[in-house]
Design a protein around this motif. Sequence first.
Motif, PDB file in Angstrom:
ATOM      1  N   ASN A 137     -89.226  -4.904 -34.964  1.00  0.00           N
ATOM      2  CA  ASN A 137     -88.907  -3.965 -33.218  1.00  0.00           C
ATOM      3  C   ASN A 137     -87.352  -4.001 -33.110  1.00  0.00           C
ATOM      4  N   ARG A 141     -94.688   1.515 -32.410  1.00  0.00           N
ATOM      5  CA  ARG A 141     -93.540   1.700 -33.021  1.00  0.00           C
ATOM      6  C   ARG A 141     -93.653   2.802 -33.901  1.00  0.00           C
ATOM      7  N   SER A 199     -83.865  -1.509 -32.915  1.00  0.00           N
ATOM      8  CA  SER A 199     -83.913  -0.148 -32.857  1.00  0.00           C
ATOM      9  C   SER A 199     -82.204   0.585 -34.160  1.00  0.00           C
TER      10      SER A 199
END
Length: 154
Positions: free
Chosen positions: A147, A106, A149
């Motif tokens: 995590n 990530r 977006s």
Amino acid sequence: MAAQKGLSIGDVAARTGLSVSAIRFYEGRGLVHPERSSGGQRVFLRSDIRRLSFIMIAQQIGLTIEEISDLFASLPERRTPTKADWSRISGAFRRMLDERIALMERTRDRLDGCIGCGCLSLKKCQLYNPEDRARGLGTGPRFVLDNVSQVRAD
């Protein structure tokens, strides 16, 4: 004969590449448990080479001494760990590795864009984090750590 009687700290240092002081440090932290000879010298099991090697690997990928100690908590202190003993900690270690790998991926994928830190200094931040809505997710780089977006519009 050394396999039957155990290994000296010098033998373990030569086999692992660790300094004697590092091995003593790990002993002091309870990660290895050498016996003492009648003359007071440390006597290590051959399995201590595996423990110390595991410690070296774990530290290279960023685990703390406390995390390593937690993993070792289920290993027997005064006997050679069996395959089942090592399998038990390998599952926990694998989960920790998977989490770290996912975080690194990530980070690699999002580092040049908005990471949800609230700085709003890039034009892309206005698209993914308008008005710093990510602050509702917590402090720091939420898009990387959690995590996420992007922040959904209300």
